[in-house]
Design a protein around this motif. Sequence first.
Motif, PDB file in Angstrom:
ATOM      1  N   PRO A   1       0.811  -1.230   0.000  1.00  0.00           N
ATOM      2  CA  PRO A   1       0.000   0.000   0.000  1.00  0.00           C
ATOM      3  C   PRO A   1       0.835   1.267   0.000  1.00  0.00           C
ATOM      4  O   PRO A   1       0.467   2.260  -0.643  1.00  0.00           O
ATOM      5  CB  PRO A   1      -0.820  -0.134   1.291  1.00  0.00           C
ATOM      6  N   PHE A   2       1.963   1.233   0.701  1.00  0.00           N
ATOM      7  CA  PHE A   2       2.801   2.427   0.815  1.00  0.00           C
ATOM      8  C   PHE A   2       3.682   2.625  -0.402  1.00  0.00           C
ATOM      9  O   PHE A   2       4.097   3.753  -0.695  1.00  0.00           O
ATOM     10  CB  PHE A   2       3.657   2.322   2.082  1.00  0.00           C
ATOM     11  N   VAL A   3       3.983   1.538  -1.122  1.00  0.00           N
ATOM     12  CA  VAL A   3       4.725   1.675  -2.378  1.00  0.00           C
ATOM     13  C   VAL A   3       3.847   2.341  -3.431  1.00  0.00           C
ATOM     14  O   VAL A   3       4.293   3.224  -4.170  1.00  0.00           O
ATOM     15  CB  VAL A   3       5.229   0.295  -2.853  1.00  0.00           C
ATOM     16  N   LEU A   4       2.572   1.936  -3.471  1.00  0.00           N
ATOM     17  CA  LEU A   4       1.659   2.573  -4.422  1.00  0.00           C
ATOM     18  C   LEU A   4       1.411   4.037  -4.059  1.00  0.00           C
ATOM     19  O   LEU A   4       1.305   4.900  -4.930  1.00  0.00           O
ATOM     20  CB  LEU A   4       0.334   1.812  -4.454  1.00  0.00           C
ATOM     21  N   TRP A   5       1.302   4.283  -2.769  1.00  0.00           N
ATOM     22  CA  TRP A   5       1.044   5.649  -2.277  1.00  0.00           C
ATOM     23  C   TRP A   5       1.559   5.782  -0.852  1.00  0.00           C
ATOM     24  O   TRP A   5       1.134   5.036   0.012  1.00  0.00           O
ATOM     25  CB  TRP A   5      -0.467   5.905  -2.291  1.00  0.00           C
ATOM     26  N   PRO A   6       2.562   6.596  -0.614  1.00  0.00           N
ATOM     27  CA  PRO A   6       2.980   7.757  -1.419  1.00  0.00           C
ATOM     28  C   PRO A   6       4.216   7.566  -2.292  1.00  0.00           C
ATOM     29  O   PRO A   6       4.611   8.480  -2.986  1.00  0.00           O
ATOM     30  CB  PRO A   6       3.285   8.789  -0.342  1.00  0.00           C
ATOM     31  N   PHE A   7       4.875   6.384  -2.215  1.00  0.00           N
ATOM     32  CA  PHE A   7       6.193   6.233  -2.843  1.00  0.00           C
ATOM     33  C   PHE A   7       6.212   6.604  -4.323  1.00  0.00           C
ATOM     34  O   PHE A   7       7.108   7.338  -4.766  1.00  0.00           O
ATOM     35  CB  PHE A   7       6.715   4.812  -2.653  1.00  0.00           C
ATOM     36  N   LEU A   8       5.269   6.095  -5.120  1.00  0.00           N
ATOM     37  CA  LEU A   8       5.299   6.398  -6.553  1.00  0.00           C
ATOM     38  C   LEU A   8       5.209   7.896  -6.816  1.00  0.00           C
ATOM     39  O   LEU A   8       5.892   8.430  -7.697  1.00  0.00           O
ATOM     40  CB  LEU A   8       4.160   5.662  -7.270  1.00  0.00           C
ATOM     41  N   GLY A   9       4.386   8.578  -6.054  1.00  0.00           N
ATOM     42  CA  GLY A   9       4.281  10.025  -6.210  1.00  0.00           C
ATOM     43  C   GLY A   9       5.545  10.743  -5.784  1.00  0.00           C
ATOM     44  O   GLY A   9       5.972  11.717  -6.417  1.00  0.00           O
TER      45      GLY A   9
ATOM     46  N   ARG B   1       9.713   4.073 -16.342  1.00  0.00           N
ATOM     47  CA  ARG B   1       8.552   3.207 -16.293  1.00  0.00           C
ATOM     48  C   ARG B   1       8.695   2.328 -15.056  1.00  0.00           C
ATOM     49  O   ARG B   1       9.802   1.909 -14.723  1.00  0.00           O
ATOM     50  CB  ARG B   1       8.463   2.315 -17.544  1.00  0.00           C
ATOM     51  N   ALA B   2       7.594   2.048 -14.396  1.00  0.00           N
ATOM     52  CA  ALA B   2       7.629   1.222 -13.193  1.00  0.00           C
ATOM     53  C   ALA B   2       6.551   0.159 -13.276  1.00  0.00           C
ATOM     54  O   ALA B   2       5.506   0.358 -13.913  1.00  0.00           O
ATOM     55  CB  ALA B   2       7.418   2.084 -11.946  1.00  0.00           C
ATOM     56  N   SER B   3       6.797  -0.978 -12.638  1.00  0.00           N
ATOM     57  CA  SER B   3       5.766  -2.008 -12.515  1.00  0.00           C
ATOM     58  C   SER B   3       5.757  -2.535 -11.096  1.00  0.00           C
ATOM     59  O   SER B   3       6.794  -2.588 -10.424  1.00  0.00           O
ATOM     60  CB  SER B   3       5.999  -3.152 -13.510  1.00  0.00           C
ATOM     61  N   VAL B   4       4.557  -2.900 -10.633  1.00  0.00           N
ATOM     62  CA  VAL B   4       4.368  -3.420  -9.277  1.00  0.00           C
ATOM     63  C   VAL B   4       3.538  -4.695  -9.384  1.00  0.00           C
ATOM     64  O   VAL B   4       2.463  -4.705  -9.990  1.00  0.00           O
ATOM     65  CB  VAL B   4       3.652  -2.394  -8.374  1.00  0.00           C
ATOM     66  N   HIS B   5       4.030  -5.779  -8.764  1.00  0.00           N
ATOM     67  CA  HIS B   5       3.371  -7.076  -8.878  1.00  0.00           C
ATOM     68  C   HIS B   5       3.585  -7.838  -7.573  1.00  0.00           C
ATOM     69  O   HIS B   5       4.333  -7.400  -6.686  1.00  0.00           O
ATOM     70  CB  HIS B   5       3.950  -7.840 -10.073  1.00  0.00           C
ATOM     71  N   VAL B   6       2.948  -8.979  -7.431  1.00  0.00           N
ATOM     72  CA  VAL B   6       3.114  -9.821  -6.249  1.00  0.00           C
ATOM     73  C   VAL B   6       2.839 -11.264  -6.640  1.00  0.00           C
ATOM     74  O   VAL B   6       2.025 -11.534  -7.533  1.00  0.00           O
ATOM     75  CB  VAL B   6       2.166  -9.376  -5.104  1.00  0.00           C
TER      76      VAL B   6
END
Length: 307
Positions: free
Chosen positions: A84-92, A113-118
Amino acid sequence: MSVPVPAPYAESRPLPPYRALFAVDAKDFTGLPAVQHGPVSQLVPELVDQALERAGLRELRDAKRFPANTGDGVVFGFDPASLPFVLWPFLGVLDDLLGAYNQQYVGPRIRLRASVHVGPLPDGDGPGDGNGTARNDTHRLLDSRPVKAILAAASEQVTHLAAVISQRVYEDVVLGGYSGLHPDRCVEVPATVEGKNFSQRAWLYVPSPSGNLVEAGVRPREDPADRTGASADPADRDRAAKTRPGPRYQGNTQHVGQGAAVMGDVGGDISYTGGATSYHGTNQHWGSGDNVAGGKRVGGAGDEGHR
């Protein structure tokens, strides 16, 4: 001594632990002069680490699993609890940091370019750690057409980062309400890679969309007749729109709370001549091409938020 390769479906075995994955690579890296490859290859992970610290994720920065420098970027695994914290706020924060760097330094612009997966990946301090389908898919997402197209179409002065989020992460983290990243800041895209047998549903997030992307999403492209004033009758323009060649987007509606959404072929020519625009609709469906959305934050990072 060779390591035995297990046969699938022969027996049951423990599932590897789930690991989140983050990967970035630099746009147009191979087009840089050779003398710049080394410094840029070192700079990208440094910027990522700075953004992690500024986003309050110092522990994640220091606890990366199976990190690797890919030459034009970096990839690493981490505890899914931090997604959750990587998506927001880290990307911003990373987007803000890239913007500040590109304004202050003379040299190649660093746009990522970035990608996030699990997914399940071996992680037992062994030589094969981090290798598996989830890792492969992370890089495929990073190389997928929509994220490349939107970064190419966007203004290099404004849009420094475009991120693609896997369906699994989107469902569990974004729709689950665990992240500060609102679903209305994301748009569904078909993640495909030219020449690869890969096709997945994914979600695109552009922290700082440039004005031309906003314009392309809320205003239809003009016909030559419109620009010359050959027809001022709305009925005539509507008939022309129905018969014009190329892909058309009918019945598409989007819901955008805060941010911007783009509908159409983002690989084509996009121009921006207007001012600030907002759009409100309902659910979005795409026909062909790429649909793009992003959220424009107000203020700085402190506003919190191989192949």
